[in-house]
Design a protein around this motif. Structure first.
Motif, PDB file in Angstrom:
ATOM      1  N   SER A  17       0.997  -1.094   0.156  1.00 45.18           N
ATOM      2  CA  SER A  17       0.090  -0.017  -0.124  1.00 45.18           C
ATOM      3  C   SER A  17       0.912   1.233   0.046  1.00 45.18           C
ATOM      4  O   SER A  17       2.196   1.190   0.092  1.00 45.18           O
ATOM      5  N   ILE A  19       3.059   4.601   0.515  1.00 45.01           N
ATOM      6  CA  ILE A  19       4.333   4.928   0.002  1.00 45.01           C
ATOM      7  C   ILE A  19       5.317   3.841  -0.500  1.00 45.01           C
ATOM      8  O   ILE A  19       6.043   3.728  -1.405  1.00 45.01           O
ATOM      9  N   ASP A  38       4.704  -7.572   3.356  1.00 40.22           N
ATOM     10  CA  ASP A  38       3.635  -7.061   4.000  1.00 40.22           C
ATOM     11  C   ASP A  38       2.909  -8.043   4.881  1.00 40.22           C
ATOM     12  O   ASP A  38       2.800  -9.217   4.655  1.00 40.22           O
ATOM     13  N   ASN A  92       9.842   0.310   5.935  1.00 36.89           N
ATOM     14  CA  ASN A  92       8.713   1.243   5.768  1.00 36.89           C
ATOM     15  C   ASN A  92       7.295   0.985   6.442  1.00 36.89           C
ATOM     16  O   ASN A  92       6.342   1.892   6.569  1.00 36.89           O
ATOM     17  N   TYR A 158       3.857   7.647  18.057  1.00 39.30           N
ATOM     18  CA  TYR A 158       4.406   7.740  16.641  1.00 39.30           C
ATOM     19  C   TYR A 158       5.449   8.744  16.534  1.00 39.30           C
ATOM     20  O   TYR A 158       6.616   8.556  16.031  1.00 39.30           O
ATOM     21  N   VAL A 191       1.376  12.712   3.216  1.00 40.15           N
ATOM     22  CA  VAL A 191       1.242  11.829   2.060  1.00 40.15           C
ATOM     23  C   VAL A 191      -0.294  11.353   2.063  1.00 40.15           C
ATOM     24  O   VAL A 191      -0.544  10.650   2.961  1.00 40.15           O
ATOM     25  N   THR A 193      -2.211   8.939   1.661  1.00 38.50           N
ATOM     26  CA  THR A 193      -2.233   7.192   1.460  1.00 38.50           C
ATOM     27  C   THR A 193      -3.210   6.925   2.684  1.00 38.50           C
ATOM     28  O   THR A 193      -3.935   7.574   3.393  1.00 38.50           O
TER      29      THR A 193
HETATM   30  P1  NAD Z   1      -0.274   2.857   4.318  1.00 39.59           P
HETATM   31  O1  NAD Z   1      -1.265   2.334   5.474  1.00 39.59           O
HETATM   32  O2  NAD Z   1      -0.714   2.759   2.981  1.00 39.59           O
HETATM   33  O3  NAD Z   1       0.792   1.454   4.242  1.00 39.59           O
HETATM   34  C1  NAD Z   1       1.293   0.894   5.239  1.00 39.59           C
HETATM   35  C2  NAD Z   1       1.653  -0.618   5.069  1.00 39.59           C
HETATM   36  O4  NAD Z   1       2.265  -1.295   5.933  1.00 39.59           O
HETATM   37  C3  NAD Z   1       0.404  -1.489   4.656  1.00 39.59           C
HETATM   38  O5  NAD Z   1       0.301  -2.234   3.403  1.00 39.59           O
HETATM   39  C4  NAD Z   1       0.341  -2.346   5.973  1.00 39.59           C
HETATM   40  O6  NAD Z   1      -0.185  -3.642   5.423  1.00 39.59           O
HETATM   41  C5  NAD Z   1       1.761  -2.498   6.066  1.00 39.59           C
HETATM   42  N1  NAD Z   1       1.967  -2.980   7.595  1.00 39.59           N
HETATM   43  C6  NAD Z   1       1.314  -2.448   8.609  1.00 39.59           C
HETATM   44  N2  NAD Z   1       1.723  -3.136   9.820  1.00 39.59           N
HETATM   45  C7  NAD Z   1       2.552  -4.041   9.405  1.00 39.59           C
HETATM   46  C8  NAD Z   1       3.288  -4.977  10.171  1.00 39.59           C
HETATM   47  N3  NAD Z   1       3.187  -5.114  11.372  1.00 39.59           N
HETATM   48  N4  NAD Z   1       4.235  -5.799   9.202  1.00 39.59           N
HETATM   49  C9  NAD Z   1       4.365  -5.514   7.984  1.00 39.59           C
HETATM   50  N5  NAD Z   1       3.606  -4.665   7.226  1.00 39.59           N
HETATM   51  C10 NAD Z   1       2.616  -3.887   8.005  1.00 39.59           C
HETATM   52  O7  NAD Z   1       0.813   3.891   5.020  1.00 39.59           O
HETATM   53  P2  NAD Z   1       1.962   4.707   4.504  1.00 39.59           P
HETATM   54  O8  NAD Z   1       1.422   6.175   4.482  1.00 39.59           O
HETATM   55  O9  NAD Z   1       2.192   4.503   3.092  1.00 39.59           O
HETATM   56  O10 NAD Z   1       2.944   4.791   5.537  1.00 39.59           O
HETATM   57  C11 NAD Z   1       4.272   4.097   5.098  1.00 39.59           C
HETATM   58  C12 NAD Z   1       5.318   4.480   6.003  1.00 39.59           C
HETATM   59  O11 NAD Z   1       5.636   6.012   5.786  1.00 39.59           O
HETATM   60  C13 NAD Z   1       5.187   4.113   7.439  1.00 39.59           C
HETATM   61  O12 NAD Z   1       6.272   4.065   8.245  1.00 39.59           O
HETATM   62  C14 NAD Z   1       4.621   5.872   7.846  1.00 39.59           C
HETATM   63  O13 NAD Z   1       4.963   6.203   9.257  1.00 39.59           O
HETATM   64  C15 NAD Z   1       5.607   6.571   6.914  1.00 39.59           C
HETATM   65  N6  NAD Z   1       4.846   7.949   6.747  1.00 39.59           N
HETATM   66  C16 NAD Z   1       3.835   8.244   6.232  1.00 39.59           C
HETATM   67  C17 NAD Z   1       3.413   9.494   6.142  1.00 39.59           C
HETATM   68  C18 NAD Z   1       1.956   9.878   5.497  1.00 39.59           C
HETATM   69  O14 NAD Z   1       1.496  11.045   5.542  1.00 39.59           O
HETATM   70  N7  NAD Z   1       1.345   8.944   4.872  1.00 39.59           N
HETATM   71  C19 NAD Z   1       4.136  10.473   6.570  1.00 39.59           C
HETATM   72  C20 NAD Z   1       5.286  10.405   6.947  1.00 39.59           C
HETATM   73  C21 NAD Z   1       5.866   8.997   7.310  1.00 39.59           C
END
Ligand code: NAD
Length: 263
Positions: A17, A19, A38, A92, A158, A191, A193
């Protein structure tokens, strides 16, 4: 040449999913073999198949809960057995939990730490072992956040975990150097998502404001252009760092937040 990942093998956690998925697509576009690791195997299989069809690169999908040492080790072993090496890890996988500190459930606090901090440790440990065994060096990229540097209300777990990852990336840089393993933290702004879509109504409720105000004031209020950071912004940065040829940037954290946080 920057951005050339031809022949590289990359494990990206949480890449079914958001990023992570975009990073996996862009790595494949730049010639890498990608492993979609994942919690959600069904989605990981779909992403792996799409990438194989679109970019004509070999892929693998593995069920991996990054908090489970046995699953992490099995996924890393499966990658090593199938492709013979691991060049890049993008740690990630992540979640968000919105709550004021005074109401924060301890179990939820610990789960968030398990995923972000212990997950980064377990995947890095397993991948570093394989990188060292192979002797080709490696690149470890950890997904931090602007919240590795800034605080906001209702995200204490977080923020604490993401600040912790800054230290972890610096530690990897020091220990990895002798094996030509480098590390970086990427700090995205907001982002759009599923992780962020989910927290807009939660933040609105928690702060007593509208969802529109959450987006305009809380999420994008400090940016220079009122724009969300995009998955492309982050995937481009990850591709640049993964393909960087020397250790010049090791240990550094790079923020992509449309000016929200400027170091
Ligand atoms: P998302 O929810 O779209 O994707 C997260 C993915 O991680 C999912 O596919 C989920 O199944 C997987 N996941 C969750 N728990 C898990 C586990 N225990 N083991 C394996 N996989 C697991 O989220 P995103 O926004 O793409 O976030 C990705 C990363 O980017 C995260 O570390 C998040 O903290 C970081 N981030 C996101 C943002 C934002 O604004 N979206 C900003 C800063 C940092």
């Amino acid at each position: 040449m920057l951005g050339n990942l031809k022949g590289k093998v990359a494990i990206i956690t949480g890449s079914a999913s958001g990023i992570g998925k975009r990073v996996a697509q862009m790595f494949a576009e730049h010639g890498a073999t990608v492993v979609i690791a994942d919690l959600n195997l069904d989605s990981a299989l779909i992403v792996a198949n799409e990438i194989r069809d679109t970019y004509k690169q070999d892929t693998l999908a593995v069920a991996m809960d990054v908090t489970d040492e046995a699953q992490v080790n099995a996924g890393v072993e499966a990658t090593f057995n199938k492709f013979g090496k691991i060049d890049i890890l993008v740690s990630n996988a992540g979640i968000q939990t919105i709550s004021p500190i005074v109401d924060f459930e301890f179990a939820k606090w610990k789960r968030l730490f398990d995923i972000h901090v212990h997950g980064a440790f377990l995947t890095t440990k397993a991948c570093m072992q394989k990188m060292i065994e192979k002797g080709n060096g490696g690149r470890i990229i950890v997904m931090g956040s602007v919240h590795s540097f800034e605080a906001s209300k209702n995200k204490a777990a977080y923020i604490t975990a993401k600040h912790g990852l800054l230290g972890f990336v610096r530690a990897i840089a020091k220990e990895g150097a002798q094996y030509n393993i480098s590390s970086n933290l990427i700090g995205p702004g907001f982002v759009k998502t599923p992780l962020v879509e989910k927290q807009i109504p939660e933040q609105a409720k928690s702060l007593g404001i509208t969802e529109d105000e959450v987006v305009k004031s809380i999420m994008l209020g400090e940016t220079v252009d009122g724009e969300f950071t995009t998955t492309d912004d982050i995937a481009n940065l990850a591709t640049f760092l993964a393909g960087f040829e020397t250790n010049a940037l090791t240990g550094q954290s790079i923020i992509a937040s449309h000016g929200w946080h400027i170091q």
